[in-house]
Motif scaffolding. Sequence first.
Motif, PDB file in Angstrom:
ATOM      1  N   GLY A 126       0.794  -1.214   0.000  1.00  0.00           N
ATOM      2  CA  GLY A 126       0.000   0.000   0.000  1.00  0.00           C
ATOM      3  C   GLY A 126       0.831   1.270   0.000  1.00  0.00           C
ATOM      4  N   GLN A 127       2.151   1.143   0.104  1.00  0.00           N
ATOM      5  CA  GLN A 127       2.991   2.329   0.100  1.00  0.00           C
ATOM      6  C   GLN A 127       3.252   2.770  -1.330  1.00  0.00           C
ATOM      7  N   THR A 128       3.306   4.056  -1.529  1.00  0.00           N
ATOM      8  CA  THR A 128       3.691   4.618  -2.817  1.00  0.00           C
ATOM      9  C   THR A 128       4.824   5.590  -2.577  1.00  0.00           C
ATOM     10  N   GLN A 129       5.760   5.620  -3.471  1.00  0.00           N
ATOM     11  CA  GLN A 129       6.958   6.429  -3.282  1.00  0.00           C
ATOM     12  C   GLN A 129       6.703   7.850  -3.791  1.00  0.00           C
ATOM     13  N   LEU A 130       5.881   8.582  -3.072  1.00  0.00           N
ATOM     14  CA  LEU A 130       5.538   9.935  -3.495  1.00  0.00           C
ATOM     15  C   LEU A 130       6.380  10.991  -2.810  1.00  0.00           C
ATOM     16  N   GLY A 131       6.739  10.774  -1.568  1.00  0.00           N
ATOM     17  CA  GLY A 131       7.498  11.778  -0.831  1.00  0.00           C
ATOM     18  C   GLY A 131       8.948  11.379  -0.700  1.00  0.00           C
ATOM     19  N   PRO A 132       9.776  12.303  -0.232  1.00  0.00           N
ATOM     20  CA  PRO A 132      11.190  11.971  -0.017  1.00  0.00           C
ATOM     21  C   PRO A 132      11.338  11.058   1.189  1.00  0.00           C
ATOM     22  N   THR A 133      12.465  10.396   1.275  1.00  0.00           N
ATOM     23  CA  THR A 133      12.730   9.595   2.463  1.00  0.00           C
ATOM     24  C   THR A 133      12.819  10.523   3.671  1.00  0.00           C
ATOM     25  N   LEU A 134      12.342  10.050   4.800  1.00  0.00           N
ATOM     26  CA  LEU A 134      12.452  10.826   6.030  1.00  0.00           C
ATOM     27  C   LEU A 134      13.622  10.334   6.885  1.00  0.00           C
ATOM     28  N   PHE A 135      14.435   9.454   6.298  1.00  0.00           N
ATOM     29  CA  PHE A 135      15.663   9.038   6.963  1.00  0.00           C
ATOM     30  C   PHE A 135      16.572  10.264   7.087  1.00  0.00           C
ATOM     31  N   ASN A 136      17.092  10.491   8.276  1.00  0.00           N
ATOM     32  CA  ASN A 136      18.005  11.597   8.539  1.00  0.00           C
ATOM     33  C   ASN A 136      17.366  12.963   8.255  1.00  0.00           C
ATOM     34  N   ILE A 137      16.055  13.062   8.455  1.00  0.00           N
ATOM     35  CA  ILE A 137      15.336  14.311   8.194  1.00  0.00           C
ATOM     36  C   ILE A 137      15.719  15.391   9.199  1.00  0.00           C
ATOM     37  N   TYR A 138      15.932  14.998  10.438  1.00  0.00           N
ATOM     38  CA  TYR A 138      16.179  15.996  11.479  1.00  0.00           C
ATOM     39  C   TYR A 138      17.496  16.722  11.218  1.00  0.00           C
ATOM     40  N   GLY A 139      17.409  18.029  11.052  1.00  0.00           N
ATOM     41  CA  GLY A 139      18.583  18.849  10.781  1.00  0.00           C
ATOM     42  C   GLY A 139      18.907  19.005   9.304  1.00  0.00           C
ATOM     43  N   ARG A 140      18.141  18.382   8.430  1.00  0.00           N
ATOM     44  CA  ARG A 140      18.371  18.468   6.983  1.00  0.00           C
ATOM     45  C   ARG A 140      17.657  19.694   6.420  1.00  0.00           C
ATOM     46  N   ALA A 141      18.225  20.280   5.410  1.00  0.00           N
ATOM     47  CA  ALA A 141      17.582  21.399   4.726  1.00  0.00           C
ATOM     48  C   ALA A 141      16.525  20.853   3.765  1.00  0.00           C
ATOM     49  N   SER A 142      15.445  21.581   3.615  1.00  0.00           N
ATOM     50  CA  SER A 142      14.380  21.134   2.704  1.00  0.00           C
ATOM     51  C   SER A 142      14.900  21.105   1.273  1.00  0.00           C
TER      52      SER A 142
ATOM     53  N   ASP B 182       9.640  23.821  -8.413  1.00  0.00           N
ATOM     54  CA  ASP B 182       8.776  24.815  -7.767  1.00  0.00           C
ATOM     55  C   ASP B 182       7.633  24.182  -6.978  1.00  0.00           C
ATOM     56  N   GLU B 183       7.587  22.850  -6.891  1.00  0.00           N
ATOM     57  CA  GLU B 183       6.536  22.158  -6.145  1.00  0.00           C
ATOM     58  C   GLU B 183       7.050  21.617  -4.818  1.00  0.00           C
ATOM     59  N   ARG B 184       8.130  22.189  -4.326  1.00  0.00           N
ATOM     60  CA  ARG B 184       8.751  21.665  -3.120  1.00  0.00           C
ATOM     61  C   ARG B 184       8.806  22.726  -2.035  1.00  0.00           C
ATOM     62  N   VAL B 185       8.911  22.265  -0.802  1.00  0.00           N
ATOM     63  CA  VAL B 185       9.126  23.174   0.315  1.00  0.00           C
ATOM     64  C   VAL B 185      10.534  23.723   0.165  1.00  0.00           C
ATOM     65  N   ASP B 186      10.677  25.031   0.331  1.00  0.00           N
ATOM     66  CA  ASP B 186      11.972  25.659   0.122  1.00  0.00           C
ATOM     67  C   ASP B 186      12.352  26.510   1.329  1.00  0.00           C
ATOM     68  N   GLY B 187      13.614  26.523   1.676  1.00  0.00           N
ATOM     69  CA  GLY B 187      14.110  27.407   2.715  1.00  0.00           C
ATOM     70  C   GLY B 187      13.769  27.008   4.133  1.00  0.00           C
ATOM     71  N   VAL B 188      13.648  25.706   4.395  1.00  0.00           N
ATOM     72  CA  VAL B 188      13.306  25.240   5.738  1.00  0.00           C
ATOM     73  C   VAL B 188      14.404  24.307   6.238  1.00  0.00           C
ATOM     74  N   LEU B 189      14.835  24.513   7.467  1.00  0.00           N
ATOM     75  CA  LEU B 189      15.736  23.590   8.135  1.00  0.00           C
ATOM     76  C   LEU B 189      14.870  22.756   9.056  1.00  0.00           C
ATOM     77  N   TRP B 190      14.824  21.447   8.812  1.00  0.00           N
ATOM     78  CA  TRP B 190      13.894  20.569   9.529  1.00  0.00           C
ATOM     79  C   TRP B 190      14.365  20.289  10.953  1.00  0.00           C
TER      80      TRP B 190
END
Length: 173
Positions: free
Chosen positions: A59-75, A86-94
Amino acid sequence: MAFSAAPDCDGRQSMEAFSDVPDDFELPAGSVGKGEKLFKKYCSQCHSIYPDNRMTRGGQTQLGPTLFNIYGRASGMEDIQNKLGDERVDGVLWLDGPLMNYMKNPRVLAQGRVQMNFRGIPNFQTRIDICHYLKTLNWNNEMLANPAEKPASLPMVRWYQQLTKERVAESTD
């Protein structure tokens, strides 16, 4: 962190969306175990927890980026299938605050540039628990950082591989 209004929101509505997470937000206590269960409920349909962005559940679909190592990563650092620049979150440090705000109202934080069918998680403690779980998805987590070889994607190939293993096991007995 200042946010501008999403296309369909006035500035007041945008600021009200994040009223429970101040600029100097520090993540309160939460449960990694509950966060893992809640992650599976709200996030794992589209997001992987592995460095290679593999999907491991039906049931999983590969629509979003991996959330592995998300903490502290730039968007915008990880690939997303079928997404334009232009369809992505920009300028955010997670970090804690942005993760909490994104989970609450992704369209406002992303300024309307989100194509996911997810309206957000209003419950504060649920978002806290998920944040605590997201912090465990890093290179210190051996099970995730060095997963077993990716299984074959075709059912017939998996069947043949299993049959071959069984025959080898029978011949050694």
